[in-house]
Scaffold this motif. Structure first.
Motif, short mmCIF file in Angstrom:
data_model
loop_
_atom_site.label_atom_id
_atom_site.label_comp_id
_atom_site.label_asym_id
_atom_site.label_seq_id
_atom_site.Cartn_x
_atom_site.Cartn_y
_atom_site.Cartn_z
N LYS A 129 -0.34 5.57 3.20
CA LYS A 129 -0.80 5.56 4.58
C LYS A 129 0.04 6.53 5.40
O LYS A 129 1.27 6.57 5.28
CB LYS A 129 -0.69 4.16 5.18
CG LYS A 129 -1.20 4.09 6.61
CD LYS A 129 -1.19 2.67 7.15
CE LYS A 129 -1.71 2.62 8.58
NZ LYS A 129 -1.76 1.25 9.11
N SER A 132 7.15 -6.99 7.63
CA SER A 132 6.46 -5.88 6.96
C SER A 132 7.10 -4.56 7.39
O SER A 132 7.43 -4.38 8.57
CB SER A 132 4.97 -5.87 7.33
OG SER A 132 4.33 -7.01 6.81
N TYR A 133 7.28 -3.66 6.41
CA TYR A 133 7.89 -2.35 6.67
C TYR A 133 6.97 -1.25 6.17
O TYR A 133 6.37 -1.38 5.10
CB TYR A 133 9.23 -2.21 5.93
CG TYR A 133 10.27 -3.25 6.27
CD1 TYR A 133 11.10 -3.11 7.38
CD2 TYR A 133 10.45 -4.37 5.44
CE1 TYR A 133 12.08 -4.05 7.66
CE2 TYR A 133 11.42 -5.32 5.72
CZ TYR A 133 12.23 -5.16 6.83
OH TYR A 133 13.19 -6.09 7.11
N TRP A 134 6.89 -0.16 6.93
CA TRP A 134 6.25 1.07 6.47
C TRP A 134 7.36 2.10 6.30
O TRP A 134 7.90 2.64 7.27
CB TRP A 134 5.21 1.54 7.49
CG TRP A 134 3.94 0.76 7.43
CD1 TRP A 134 2.75 1.14 6.86
CD2 TRP A 134 3.70 -0.56 7.97
NE1 TRP A 134 1.81 0.14 6.99
CE2 TRP A 134 2.35 -0.91 7.67
CE3 TRP A 134 4.49 -1.49 8.67
CZ2 TRP A 134 1.79 -2.13 8.05
CZ3 TRP A 134 3.93 -2.70 9.05
CH2 TRP A 134 2.60 -3.00 8.74
N GLU A 137 0.84 -1.20 0.00
CA GLU A 137 0.00 0.00 0.00
C GLU A 137 0.88 1.25 0.00
O GLU A 137 1.92 1.29 0.65
CB GLU A 137 -0.90 0.01 1.25
CG GLU A 137 -1.84 1.21 1.33
CD GLU A 137 -2.64 1.24 2.62
OE1 GLU A 137 -3.52 2.10 2.74
OE2 GLU A 137 -2.37 0.41 3.51
N ARG A 138 0.44 2.24 -0.72
CA ARG A 138 1.10 3.55 -0.73
C ARG A 138 0.18 4.59 -0.09
O ARG A 138 -1.03 4.54 -0.25
CB ARG A 138 1.43 4.00 -2.16
CG ARG A 138 2.43 3.13 -2.88
CD ARG A 138 2.71 3.67 -4.28
NE ARG A 138 3.61 2.80 -5.03
CZ ARG A 138 4.93 2.91 -5.01
NH1 ARG A 138 5.49 3.86 -4.28
NH2 ARG A 138 5.69 2.09 -5.71
N LEU A 157 1.51 7.98 8.97
CA LEU A 157 1.83 7.62 10.34
C LEU A 157 2.47 8.81 11.03
O LEU A 157 3.23 9.57 10.43
CB LEU A 157 2.80 6.43 10.37
CG LEU A 157 2.26 5.10 9.82
CD1 LEU A 157 3.35 4.04 9.85
CD2 LEU A 157 1.06 4.63 10.63
N THR A 202 3.75 7.09 4.05
CA THR A 202 4.58 5.89 4.03
C THR A 202 4.25 4.99 2.83
O THR A 202 3.24 5.17 2.16
CB THR A 202 4.39 5.06 5.32
OG1 THR A 202 3.05 4.55 5.36
CG2 THR A 202 4.67 5.88 6.55
N ARG A 259 8.63 0.64 16.39
CA ARG A 259 8.04 1.89 15.92
C ARG A 259 9.04 3.04 16.07
O ARG A 259 9.70 3.17 17.11
CB ARG A 259 6.77 2.20 16.72
CG ARG A 259 6.05 3.46 16.25
CD ARG A 259 4.82 3.72 17.10
NE ARG A 259 3.77 2.74 16.87
CZ ARG A 259 2.88 2.83 15.89
NH1 ARG A 259 2.90 3.88 15.06
NH2 ARG A 259 1.94 1.92 15.75
N GLU A 281 4.00 0.86 2.35
CA GLU A 281 4.04 -0.43 3.04
C GLU A 281 4.51 -1.51 2.08
O GLU A 281 3.96 -1.66 0.98
CB GLU A 281 2.65 -0.80 3.59
CG GLU A 281 2.64 -2.14 4.32
CD GLU A 281 1.25 -2.58 4.72
OE1 GLU A 281 1.11 -3.74 5.18
OE2 GLU A 281 0.30 -1.79 4.56
N GLU A 296 6.00 -5.79 1.98
CA GLU A 296 6.11 -7.06 2.72
C GLU A 296 7.26 -7.86 2.14
O GLU A 296 7.35 -8.06 0.93
CB GLU A 296 4.82 -7.86 2.61
CG GLU A 296 4.86 -9.16 3.42
CD GLU A 296 3.56 -9.93 3.31
OE1 GLU A 296 2.71 -9.80 4.21
OE2 GLU A 296 3.40 -10.66 2.29
N PRO A 306 12.36 3.10 8.02
CA PRO A 306 11.01 2.67 8.40
C PRO A 306 10.40 3.49 9.54
O PRO A 306 11.06 3.81 10.52
CB PRO A 306 11.22 1.22 8.84
CG PRO A 306 12.62 1.20 9.36
CD PRO A 306 13.39 2.17 8.50
#
Length: 266
Positions: free
Chosen positions: A200, A231-233, A197-198, A202, A211, A257, A213, A215, A242
């Motif tokens: 999101k 998984s990385y954001w 996903e692009r 945070l 971010t 985090r 995301e 995998e 990340p």
């Protein structure tokens, strides 16, 4: 004196060896991408277990000296400890790993080992001590792993240098192809990284970051090794380091985090 070629820099006076290195560096370019920020950074992270914050905090420092990059990470407490130092050559998505050193412990594991890349002879030399679960003492090993053209076999990375390659590949918003990565220690773990996903957002230290995301899934690894799905954001604004990492430590759900960022200009 250094000779910059397509973002690579190597000492003069190396003769044929220097030409080999320069040719290799020209070949090992990830997919064309937007420029990645190259400012010195210090980051702070906190570990979460079962979604709950712990008092386990870690740091990552990134320092640039022209094309030479040094990355360091450290976390130290009574359950897990890890000090990691990575060196690489990087400029405009020309990426070439040089060496890394990794030491510490986690439940069932103790380690103090290093990798040195020899691009002239196309080998990665491993040396160090490793104690696996059910072993009573660390075992010393010296090994050589053959390496090849990163553009075809996948890029050779470690836990820190990987973020340059991830950024260069996924910065292109049209890029949907998986990325192949190789993690080398006493064994080789091969991973396939895909976009999830692009966009999101945070929040980190009072600031909101967009971010990407991804995998990362191992598809080739030695039985009993530490390789597992992660998984990385990633934060483009921070050189694709990340904001969030999710994986497992044994059977424990683990989350790391990002909690604070200091750049060289601050």
């Amino acid at each position: 004196m250094m000779i910059p070629v397509r973002g690579c820099a190597w000492p003069m006076g190396l003769g044929g060896f220097g030409l080999v290195l320069l040719s290799l560096c020209a070949l090992v370019r990830p997919v064309l991408a937007e420029p990645i920020p190259t400012s010195d950074l210090s980051l702070e992270f906190r570990v979460y277990v079962f979604g709950l914050p712990t008092w386990f905090d870690g740091t990552v420092d990134v320092a640039f000296d022209q094309d030479h990059v040094v990355m360091k990470s450290e976390i130290d407490n009574w359950i897990l400890s890890n000090w990691h130092r990575s060196e690489l050559s990087y400029s405009d998505c020309n990426y070439l790993p040089i060496r890394y050193h990794n030491k510490g412990f986690s439940p069932g594991w103790k380690f103090n080992d290093a990798i040195e890349y020899d691009w002239e002879n196309l080998v990665a030399r491993y040396q160090g001590e490793l104690q696996r679960p059910n072993q009573t003492a660390p075992v010393f090993q010296k090994l050589e792993h053959p390496i090849g053209d990163q553009a075809t076999t996948g890029y050779y990375v470690d836990k820190l240098s990987q973020f340059f390659v991830l950024g260069c590949h996924f910065a292109d918003k049209t890029e949907v192809r998986p990325l192949l990565l190789n993690y080398i220690d006493d064994t080789v773990g091969r991973y396939r990284v895909r976009i999830v996903e692009r966009g999101k957002k945070l929040r980190v230290g009072g600031k909101t970051y967009e971010t990407i995301e991804v995998e990362s899934e191992p598809f080739e690894a030695t039985l009993g090794s530490i390789h597992r799905r992660v998984s990385y954001w990633l934060i483009p604004e921070l050189g694709y380091l990340p904001a969030l990492i999710k994986t497992k430590l044994g059977r424990l759900p683990l989350k790391v985090r990002l909690t604070g960022v200091v750049s060289s200009g601050e």
